[in-house]
Design a protein around this motif. Structure first.
Motif, PDB file in Angstrom:
ATOM      1  N   THR A   1       0.944  -1.500   0.270  1.00 34.18           N
ATOM      2  CA  THR A   1      -0.002   0.407  -0.291  1.00 34.18           C
ATOM      3  C   THR A   1       0.924   1.504  -0.139  1.00 34.18           C
ATOM      4  N   TRP A   2       2.324   1.360  -0.549  1.00 33.07           N
ATOM      5  CA  TRP A   2       2.737   2.075  -0.282  1.00 33.07           C
ATOM      6  C   TRP A   2       3.123   3.208  -1.007  1.00 33.07           C
ATOM      7  N   ASN A   3       2.683   4.526  -0.963  1.00 40.87           N
ATOM      8  CA  ASN A   3       2.310   5.350  -1.928  1.00 40.87           C
ATOM      9  C   ASN A   3       3.427   6.615  -1.293  1.00 40.87           C
ATOM     10  N   ASP A   4       4.863   6.471  -2.650  1.00 39.18           N
ATOM     11  CA  ASP A   4       6.169   7.506  -1.930  1.00 39.18           C
ATOM     12  C   ASP A   4       5.800   9.244  -1.490  1.00 39.18           C
ATOM     13  N   HIS A   5       4.331   9.473  -2.833  1.00 35.19           N
ATOM     14  CA  HIS A   5       4.434  10.692  -1.854  1.00 35.19           C
ATOM     15  C   HIS A   5       3.433  10.896  -0.469  1.00 35.19           C
TER      16      HIS A   5
ATOM     17  N   ASN B   1      10.705   3.937   5.566  1.00 34.37           N
ATOM     18  CA  ASN B   1      10.908   3.216   4.584  1.00 34.37           C
ATOM     19  C   ASN B   1      10.121   1.660   3.471  1.00 34.37           C
ATOM     20  N   LYS B   2      10.491   2.528   2.400  1.00 36.06           N
ATOM     21  CA  LYS B   2      10.012   1.277   1.450  1.00 36.06           C
ATOM     22  C   LYS B   2      10.744   0.320   0.950  1.00 36.06           C
ATOM     23  N   ASP B   3      10.886  -0.679   1.463  1.00 35.10           N
ATOM     24  CA  ASP B   3      12.415  -2.248   1.421  1.00 35.10           C
ATOM     25  C   ASP B   3      11.696  -3.117   0.631  1.00 35.10           C
ATOM     26  N   GLU B   4      12.605  -2.853  -0.591  1.00 38.57           N
ATOM     27  CA  GLU B   4      12.514  -3.409  -1.885  1.00 38.57           C
ATOM     28  C   GLU B   4      13.135  -4.691  -1.436  1.00 38.57           C
TER      29      GLU B   4
ATOM     30  N   ILE C   1      12.351   0.194   9.600  1.00 33.34           N
ATOM     31  CA  ILE C   1      11.858   1.578  10.636  1.00 33.34           C
ATOM     32  C   ILE C   1      13.260   1.445  10.725  1.00 33.34           C
ATOM     33  N   CYS C   2      13.663   3.167  11.360  1.00 34.26           N
ATOM     34  CA  CYS C   2      15.412   3.045  10.945  1.00 34.26           C
ATOM     35  C   CYS C   2      15.092   4.519  12.824  1.00 34.26           C
ATOM     36  N   PRO C   3      14.331   4.137  13.290  1.00 34.97           N
ATOM     37  CA  PRO C   3      14.765   5.007  14.180  1.00 34.97           C
ATOM     38  C   PRO C   3      16.163   5.738  14.840  1.00 34.97           C
ATOM     39  N   LEU C   4      17.300   5.456  14.831  1.00 36.05           N
ATOM     40  CA  LEU C   4      18.538   6.399  15.280  1.00 36.05           C
ATOM     41  C   LEU C   4      18.716   6.847  14.059  1.00 36.05           C
TER      42      LEU C   4
END
Length: 236
Positions: free
Chosen positions: A6-10, A160-163, A170-173
């Motif tokens: 469902t990811w949408n870059d915008h 981030n969308k991980d292709e 998800i990168c909290p740091l």
């Protein structure tokens, strides 16, 4: 819930407040566990960033799922810090994920010291494929990547969308500096890999990790001489 499909870059650009003690990390983790709950997996290498992120994760979800990719080639110090983390945070669900091939079986199929002759293939067999198996059907996973670590990571976002793994990473740091990581670790008396005290800022498998002289190049001790910066888990 945001997923790979469902990811949408915008639409999926997430700005969390970073002018706080954890530079947005706790807010990101709260959002992530609200979104994904028990479906969220933290793939941890148990370096110093891992020690910090585990402590933050535990504050949000004491029963969080953590996966360690056991290549059977790690330093003994890495296994020691895993045991220390288990003792400090007994409610965390820490899974040790094994590759399908033992080191001996890998030698039989690919020859001796694959980490020298073809390090990309070795990483694929012992890290990438196991994480593929672990993340199969998982909607999101956590990583301790920081922008400061290397040029390949300087554009990483909180979400981030991980292709590579068809998931959300998800990168909290991402905004933490090396000094801030250590300041937090010491302030909170966190267990950490003792190799960090001996010139190993970035710690992977023993055959492919050396001590470094230049603290400004934190990953220069990884795959030295091979022109390789990443194991394949994280695409630029």
């Amino acid at each position: 819930m945001i997923t790979f499909d469902t990811w949408n870059d915008h639409e999926h650009v997430y700005d969390f407040e970073i002018q706080n003690e954890t530079k947005g990390a706790l807010d990101v983790l709260k959002w992530a566990y609200q979104q994904y709950g028990d479906e969220l997996v933290y793939a941890c290498s148990f370096g110093i960033e891992g020690s910090v992120l585990i402590d933050l994760v535990h504050q949000i979800n004491p029963n969080a799922k953590i996966t360690f990719l056991d290549t059977h080639l790690h330093f003994q110090e890495t296994y020691q810090v895993i045991e220390a983390v288990k003792e400090k945070y007994p409610t965390l669900q820490i899974k040790i994920k094994q590759p399908s091939l033992s080191v001996e079986e890998q030698v039989g199929q690919y020859g001796e010291n694959l980490w020298n002759t073809d390090p990309n293939q070795c990483c694929k067999l012992r890290k990438v494929i196991p994480l593929e198996e672990e993340l199969n059907g998982v909607k999101a996973w956590l990583s301790g990547l920081r922008r400061e670590q290397s040029p390949t990571r300087k554009h990483i976002q909180f979400v981030n969308k991980d292709e590579r793994f068809h998931s959300v990473k998800i990168c909290p740091l991402i905004h933490w500096t090396w000094k801030e990581i250590w300041r937090y670790a010491h302030k909170n008396n966190l267990p950490y890999n003792k190799l960090h005290d001996n010139g190993y800022p970035s710690i992977g498998c023993a055959p492919c990790t050396k001590a470094v002289l230049d603290i400004n190049d934190l990953r220069s001790g990884r795959w030295s001489g091979h022109g390789k910066l990443e194991c394949g888990l994280h695409q630029a």
